[in-house]
Scaffold this motif. Structure first.
Motif, PDB file in Angstrom:
ATOM      1  N   ALA A   1       0.831  -1.208   0.000  1.00  0.00           N
ATOM      2  CA  ALA A   1       0.000   0.000   0.000  1.00  0.00           C
ATOM      3  C   ALA A   1       0.864   1.256   0.000  1.00  0.00           C
ATOM      4  O   ALA A   1       0.582   2.225  -0.724  1.00  0.00           O
ATOM      5  CB  ALA A   1      -0.921  -0.009   1.226  1.00  0.00           C
ATOM      6  N   THR A   2       1.934   1.254   0.785  1.00  0.00           N
ATOM      7  CA  THR A   2       2.795   2.428   0.856  1.00  0.00           C
ATOM      8  C   THR A   2       3.505   2.678  -0.465  1.00  0.00           C
ATOM      9  O   THR A   2       3.675   3.828  -0.889  1.00  0.00           O
ATOM     10  CB  THR A   2       3.828   2.250   1.975  1.00  0.00           C
ATOM     11  N   MET A   3       3.914   1.622  -1.151  1.00  0.00           N
ATOM     12  CA  MET A   3       4.617   1.812  -2.414  1.00  0.00           C
ATOM     13  C   MET A   3       3.678   2.260  -3.526  1.00  0.00           C
ATOM     14  O   MET A   3       4.102   2.947  -4.456  1.00  0.00           O
ATOM     15  CB  MET A   3       5.362   0.538  -2.789  1.00  0.00           C
ATOM     16  N   ILE A   4       2.424   1.882  -3.436  1.00  0.00           N
ATOM     17  CA  ILE A   4       1.448   2.427  -4.384  1.00  0.00           C
ATOM     18  C   ILE A   4       1.327   3.930  -4.197  1.00  0.00           C
ATOM     19  O   ILE A   4       1.285   4.703  -5.153  1.00  0.00           O
ATOM     20  CB  ILE A   4       0.083   1.734  -4.208  1.00  0.00           C
ATOM     21  N   MET A   5       1.295   4.363  -2.926  1.00  0.00           N
ATOM     22  CA  MET A   5       1.265   5.793  -2.655  1.00  0.00           C
ATOM     23  C   MET A   5       2.551   6.466  -3.125  1.00  0.00           C
ATOM     24  O   MET A   5       2.526   7.564  -3.688  1.00  0.00           O
ATOM     25  CB  MET A   5       1.073   6.044  -1.166  1.00  0.00           C
ATOM     26  N   ALA A   6       3.691   5.815  -2.914  1.00  0.00           N
ATOM     27  CA  ALA A   6       4.966   6.384  -3.349  1.00  0.00           C
ATOM     28  C   ALA A   6       5.004   6.562  -4.861  1.00  0.00           C
ATOM     29  O   ALA A   6       5.554   7.543  -5.372  1.00  0.00           O
ATOM     30  CB  ALA A   6       6.113   5.490  -2.898  1.00  0.00           C
ATOM     31  N   ALA A   7       4.426   5.607  -5.596  1.00  0.00           N
ATOM     32  CA  ALA A   7       4.390   5.720  -7.051  1.00  0.00           C
ATOM     33  C   ALA A   7       3.577   6.930  -7.482  1.00  0.00           C
ATOM     34  O   ALA A   7       3.953   7.652  -8.413  1.00  0.00           O
ATOM     35  CB  ALA A   7       3.811   4.446  -7.657  1.00  0.00           C
ATOM     36  N   SER A   8       2.472   7.178  -6.797  1.00  0.00           N
ATOM     37  CA  SER A   8       1.657   8.349  -7.152  1.00  0.00           C
ATOM     38  C   SER A   8       2.384   9.641  -6.804  1.00  0.00           C
ATOM     39  O   SER A   8       2.278  10.636  -7.523  1.00  0.00           O
ATOM     40  CB  SER A   8       0.311   8.287  -6.419  1.00  0.00           C
TER      41      SER A   8
ATOM     42  N   PRO B   1      10.193  11.546   4.336  1.00  0.00           N
ATOM     43  CA  PRO B   1       9.243  11.792   3.252  1.00  0.00           C
ATOM     44  C   PRO B   1       7.922  11.069   3.499  1.00  0.00           C
ATOM     45  O   PRO B   1       7.868  10.104   4.267  1.00  0.00           O
ATOM     46  CB  PRO B   1       9.957  11.238   2.019  1.00  0.00           C
ATOM     47  N   PRO B   2       6.839  11.523   2.854  1.00  0.00           N
ATOM     48  CA  PRO B   2       5.511  10.933   3.102  1.00  0.00           C
ATOM     49  C   PRO B   2       5.441   9.429   2.898  1.00  0.00           C
ATOM     50  O   PRO B   2       4.688   8.749   3.604  1.00  0.00           O
ATOM     51  CB  PRO B   2       4.620  11.668   2.096  1.00  0.00           C
ATOM     52  N   ALA B   3       6.205   8.882   1.964  1.00  0.00           N
ATOM     53  CA  ALA B   3       6.154   7.444   1.728  1.00  0.00           C
ATOM     54  C   ALA B   3       7.109   6.667   2.621  1.00  0.00           C
ATOM     55  O   ALA B   3       7.056   5.436   2.645  1.00  0.00           O
ATOM     56  CB  ALA B   3       6.477   7.140   0.265  1.00  0.00           C
ATOM     57  N   VAL B   4       7.970   7.369   3.361  1.00  0.00           N
ATOM     58  CA  VAL B   4       8.942   6.705   4.230  1.00  0.00           C
ATOM     59  C   VAL B   4       8.411   6.578   5.654  1.00  0.00           C
ATOM     60  O   VAL B   4       8.592   5.543   6.304  1.00  0.00           O
ATOM     61  CB  VAL B   4      10.285   7.466   4.215  1.00  0.00           C
ATOM     62  N   SER B   5       7.754   7.615   6.148  1.00  0.00           N
ATOM     63  CA  SER B   5       7.265   7.602   7.534  1.00  0.00           C
ATOM     64  C   SER B   5       6.409   6.374   7.853  1.00  0.00           C
ATOM     65  O   SER B   5       6.605   5.754   8.908  1.00  0.00           O
ATOM     66  CB  SER B   5       6.478   8.880   7.829  1.00  0.00           C
TER      67      SER B   5
END
Length: 501
Positions: free
Chosen positions: A103-110, A251-255
């Motif tokens: 789920a987090t990596m999907i957000m990171a891709a966006s 970053p937002p996808a790291v936290s």
């Protein structure tokens, strides 16, 4: 908890081959993302995340259906060779990692598609993923150490990707990671010196056979070193000062990866060694439990004092980590040890899902408004309904309200504590719930508050964000709540292969 070797061996080598696949697929994805140009990394990252999550969930299904798995690397059996093992507890942690990381990596891709930033994120994130799964499946002390090092160093790199203050936060985290690993390594050396093996099961059997009554046996000294190192990496109070700047400044996808998953790696390793390797140590267990109680209260009070959303959520992690350490005084108690193990595993999963939801939602709000101050989000629910719903559901689980997985975990904790007469644990659980209500309602109240009672000049209207950045927090928040309906199957899976803590 000690697993019988006869229970672990499976005739179907195909199922056992899932274990190395779950560890090495993220490594392959990391290499692919490293060699690709930045413009193609997001697509490759999502594909790699789907495949890695699929391998992890396949391990979970295999354990649930066929029982514990063991894979002997290169066909060499311990103690000569190295084994990967998956029982029910390991499978639950692998499942949580697969869901949250995907789920987090999907957000990171966006995010990358929208901003083009974060070079190096994909490689480091996949290495962290591999390190986590390696810890969960390690049957060998050295392999567990190596996997923890991979996790720690890649997590330091992820923290360094942040903005202002990131290098200092990453350097502090690096020092913590190195010191914690050194303590673990010395502890492993003592275990090897006492048992002449690095295989966890064999080491546990030999330590139990030779454990004497002396006040500071090699097993006791090793446990103290390992517990200190892992508590440092997990940010147990008073060794927590590195966590808020590292998590809040990422970053937002790291936290979400840091809070929901990375801190679980070191805690899991301590829990695994506690159950499988070290003989019972009531004094050490009580000390860890007391520190956990202090963490619940202190982290909550610090969260109440914060005005920035990501720091509120970061200090919430300090508090929630305390709940995990409350389990140690309960694990060795006859009749309630298995229930205590189920409680802490359920708590870890509930925290992982809910905290990932909170941090992904916070990251989306920061990207959309340019501010992290709670007052800057006032009235945002008017245009960010899906995001707000995700945050509310995450808060419901973190507080421990009925139907959520967080409620199931706290109820199991309360039941075990009452049966054991550990009323101080009951008091900590109740007080922590009240304090969590206070610090989590503040940002939610700001989102829901009508803007006509607030200074319009200070409010920032969120800019539209990609759909993934709104729906990923919603999905994770809904998972944190509705998995509460699956508490019984989760408990059954946790105890697969467990002969008794």
């Amino acid at each position: 908890m000690m697993l019988e070797r006869s229970d672990l061996m499976l005739s179907d080598s195909t199922l056992s081959a899932l274990l190395p696949a779950a560890v090495f697929l993220p490594v392959l994805a990391a290499v692919v993302c490293m060699v690709l140009p930045r413009s193609r990394q997001a697509v490759a990252g999502v594909v790699g995340a789907v495949l890695s999550a699929g391998a992890g969930l396949a391990v979970v299904v295999a354990v649930a259906v066929a029982g514990p798995l063991e894979h002997e690397m290169a066909g060499w059996a311990p103690p000569v060779g190295i084994a990967l093992r998956a029982d029910g507890m390991a499978a639950v942690f692998v499942a949580m990692t697969s869901v949250v990381a995907l789920a987090t990596m999907i957000m990171a891709a966006s995010e990358q598609a929208a901003t083009g930033k974060r070079p190096g994120f994909w490689t480091l994130a996949f290495l962290s993923w591999s390190g986590l799964v390696g810890i969960f499946l390690a049957g060998d002390l050295f392999n567990a150490y190596v996997a923890l090092e991979v996790l720690g160093l890649s997590a330091v790199g992820l923290v360094a990707l942040g903005g202002r203050g990131a290098p200092q936060a990453a350097l502090r985290y690096l020092v913590v990671a190195v010191v914690g690993s050194m303590l673990l390594l010395v502890g492993i050396g003592l275990i090897y010196a006492a048992t002449s093996t690095l295989d966890m099961q064999l080491a546990g059997e030999r330590l139990s056979a030779t454990h004497g009554t002396e006040s500071l046996s090699p097993a006791t000294l090793a446990l103290i070193l390992v517990a200190t190192g892992m508590a440092l990496k997990t940010a147990l109070v008073p060794m927590h000062a590195w966590l808020p700047p590292a998590h809040a400044g990422s970053p937002p996808a790291v936290s979400p990866l840091m809070s929901a998953l990375v801190v679980k790696g070191s805690f899991y390793l301590l829990l695994r060694l506690w159950l499988d390797v070290f003989p019972p140590q009531p004094t050490v267990a009580l000390v860890l439990g007391i520190l956990g109680a202090v963490a619940v209260i202190w982290g909550s009070l610090m969260a109440l004092a914060q005005k920035h959303l990501k720091r509120i959520v970061a200090y919430s992690t300090v508090s929630q980590v305390g709940y995990l350490f409350l389990v140690f005084p309960l694990l060795g108690v006859p009749g309630v040890g298995e229930a205590a193990l189920v409680a802490v595993v359920t708590m870890a999963v509930a925290h992982g899902l809910a905290k990932a939801a909170m941090f992904t939602a916070a990251g989306t709000l920061v990207l959309g408004t340019g501010t992290d101050h709670v007052d800057g989000f006032v009235g945002a629910a008017r245009t960010q309904g899906v995001l707000t719903a995700g945050m509310i559901m995450a808060a419901v689980s973190l507080i421990g309200l009925p139907l959520s997985l967080g409620f199931s975990a706290k109820w199991q904790y309360l039941t075990v504590a009452v049966l054991e007469g550990a009323w101080w644990i009951v008091a900590v659980l109740l007080m922590g719930t009240l304090l969590a209500t206070g610090y989590l309602l503040r940002p939610i109240a700001a989102l829901l508050r009508s803007s006509d009672i607030y200074d319009e000049a200070a409010r920032v209207e969120p800019r539209p964000r990609p759909a993934a950045q709104r729906w990923v927090p919603f999905f994770l928040g809904a998972s944190a709540v509705f998995t509460g309906l699956l508490a019984a199957p989760l408990a059954e899976l946790t105890l697969v292969g467990v002969s008794g803590p």
